[in-house]
Design a protein around this motif. Structure first.
Motif, short mmCIF file in Angstrom:
data_model
loop_
_atom_site.label_atom_id
_atom_site.label_comp_id
_atom_site.label_asym_id
_atom_site.label_seq_id
_atom_site.Cartn_x
_atom_site.Cartn_y
_atom_site.Cartn_z
N GLU A 189 0.78 -1.25 0.10
CA GLU A 189 -0.03 -0.03 -0.04
C GLU A 189 1.05 1.38 0.05
N LEU A 190 2.06 1.12 0.25
CA LEU A 190 3.29 2.28 0.03
C LEU A 190 3.68 2.36 -1.35
N ASN A 191 4.88 1.88 -1.36
CA ASN A 191 5.47 1.88 -2.89
C ASN A 191 6.13 0.56 -2.91
N GLY A 192 5.72 -0.43 -2.54
CA GLY A 192 6.38 -1.71 -2.70
C GLY A 192 8.01 -1.72 -2.42
N PRO A 193 8.79 -2.55 -3.18
CA PRO A 193 10.34 -2.45 -2.79
C PRO A 193 10.79 -1.26 -2.92
N ARG A 194 10.19 -0.24 -3.75
CA ARG A 194 10.62 0.93 -3.94
C ARG A 194 10.04 2.36 -3.00
N THR A 195 9.72 1.76 -1.93
CA THR A 195 9.36 2.43 -0.88
C THR A 195 10.33 3.34 -0.25
N SER A 196 10.21 4.72 -0.08
CA SER A 196 11.29 5.47 0.40
C SER A 196 10.86 5.99 1.79
N VAL A 197 12.07 6.76 2.25
CA VAL A 197 12.08 7.27 3.54
C VAL A 197 10.75 8.32 3.56
N ARG A 198 10.71 9.02 2.71
CA ARG A 198 9.33 10.11 2.59
C ARG A 198 8.23 9.35 2.76
N ASP A 199 7.82 8.30 1.98
CA ASP A 199 6.72 7.39 2.04
C ASP A 199 6.34 7.08 3.64
N LEU A 200 7.30 6.76 4.13
CA LEU A 200 7.16 6.52 5.75
C LEU A 200 6.82 7.65 6.57
N GLU A 201 7.49 8.83 6.08
CA GLU A 201 7.24 10.05 6.75
C GLU A 201 5.95 10.41 6.63
N ASN A 202 5.47 10.34 5.51
CA ASN A 202 3.92 10.45 5.27
C ASN A 202 3.12 9.63 6.09
N VAL A 203 3.38 8.40 6.42
CA VAL A 203 2.66 7.76 7.34
C VAL A 203 2.65 8.32 8.58
N LEU A 204 3.98 8.59 9.10
CA LEU A 204 4.00 9.38 10.47
C LEU A 204 3.21 10.58 10.52
N ILE A 205 3.15 11.25 9.40
CA ILE A 205 2.36 12.63 9.40
C ILE A 205 0.85 12.16 9.76
N SER A 206 0.14 11.22 9.12
CA SER A 206 -1.04 10.60 9.05
C SER A 206 -1.47 10.12 10.56
N LEU A 207 -0.31 9.66 11.01
CA LEU A 207 -0.67 9.17 12.36
C LEU A 207 -0.61 10.33 13.44
N GLY A 208 0.08 11.31 13.27
CA GLY A 208 0.09 12.56 13.96
C GLY A 208 1.41 12.44 15.01
N ILE A 210 4.52 13.05 13.76
CA ILE A 210 4.97 14.23 13.40
C ILE A 210 4.21 15.19 12.75
N LYS A 211 4.38 16.56 12.80
CA LYS A 211 3.73 17.37 11.96
C LYS A 211 3.92 17.81 10.60
N GLU A 212 3.05 18.30 9.99
CA GLU A 212 3.24 18.60 8.39
C GLU A 212 4.41 19.49 8.38
N ASN A 213 4.55 20.46 9.36
CA ASN A 213 5.53 21.36 9.24
C ASN A 213 6.63 21.28 10.15
N ASP A 214 6.99 20.10 10.36
CA ASP A 214 8.16 19.65 11.14
C ASP A 214 9.51 19.86 10.33
N SER A 215 10.43 20.68 11.11
CA SER A 215 11.55 20.96 10.24
C SER A 215 12.14 19.87 9.78
N ARG A 216 12.45 18.74 10.58
CA ARG A 216 13.13 17.60 10.07
C ARG A 216 12.79 16.99 8.71
N LEU A 217 11.42 17.26 8.35
CA LEU A 217 11.41 16.74 7.04
C LEU A 217 11.87 17.34 5.91
N ARG A 218 12.64 18.50 6.14
CA ARG A 218 13.34 19.21 5.06
C ARG A 218 14.93 18.87 5.14
#
Length: 237
Positions: A189-208, A210-218
């Motif tokens: 449901e993410l991106n299969g074997p090509r899943t990236s760090v960003r894909d998992l960061e989006n999961v963390l955002i959806s869970l709450g 981390i926040k969408e404006n978390d400076s670490r995302l940059r």
């Protein structure tokens, strides 16, 4: 007997004197309000919000570079906001590593620990030829180092749940306040074997977690190991 009169109407929505008379006497309904003012108001509100939040994702160095262009009081507000965020992260970054789990300690290290922070468990493949499982383990280490306020754990699936199908690995279990908030079975449901760090960061955002404006995302981490070779995919089911 009164016969109904057919009133000629060219366009009931037109702004004409004749239509005004018909509306006044209830022959035709009132013209619906134009959506234009509502749309314009929404656009102005969005522009105002964007302007007010224009410094939202700036770090301290970028804020310092804007001193000549921005109001000092307004700039100081965001500078203090960034300092408070950095202080909070420093105090809450207690983990910064992937914790191997043992079944007898699962309740303490995961369920109980989730009352203090988000705890994410990676149930890995028991075999060594599951590409998705290897991809997630690499990403897990990157995320753990980057988000020390989240506890990242890892455990072989068959050691956690007897008879757990290897085809269902990797499985992600996200805990908070003693409960499982989300379960992701394989990376399909993410991106299969090509899943990236960003894909998992989006999961963390959806869970709450981390926040969408978390400076670490940059911050751009070192790329995870590439498992796109033919040899790797030959082993993946």
């Amino acid at each position: 007997m009164d016969m109904p009169v057919n009133v000629p109407i060219d366009d009931p929505n037109a702004d004409t004197e004749w239509n005004d008379i018909l509306r006044k006497h209830g022959v035709i309904p009132e013209k619906p309000p134009s959506p234009t003012p509502i749309i314009q108001e929404a656009i102005l509100e969005a522009q105002k919000r964007d302007y007010e939040n224009r410094l939202e994702d700036k770090d301290l160095d970028e804020l310092a570079a804007l001193e000549e262009d921005e109001d000092e009081e307004f700039l100081e507000k965001y500078r203090q906001q960034r300092l408070a965020e950095l202080s909070h992260l420093q105090k809450t970054s207690l983990h910064n590593q992937v914790y191997p789990l043992q079944k007898p300690d699962y309740s303490r290290d995961v369920t109980d620990a989730s009352t203090q922070c988000f705890v994410l468990v990676n149930l890995t493949s028991s075999a060594g030829n599951n590409v998705e499982s290897r991809v997630l383990s690499e990403i897990w280490r990157t995320l753990a180092a980057k988000y020390g306020d989240i506890k990242f754990c890892e455990m072989r699936a068959d050691m956690c749940i007897e008879g757990y199908p290897d085809k269902n690995t990797p499985t992600i279990l996200a805990y908070r306040d003693g409960d499982i908030r989300r379960q992701i079975v394989t990376l399909k449901e993410l991106n299969g074997p090509r899943t990236s760090v960003r894909d998992l960061e989006n999961v963390l955002i959806s869970l709450g977690a981390i926040k969408e404006n978390d400076s670490r995302l940059r911050q751009n981490p070192m790329p995870a190991k590439n498992f796109d070779s033919d040899e790797d995919f030959d082993d993946w089911d």
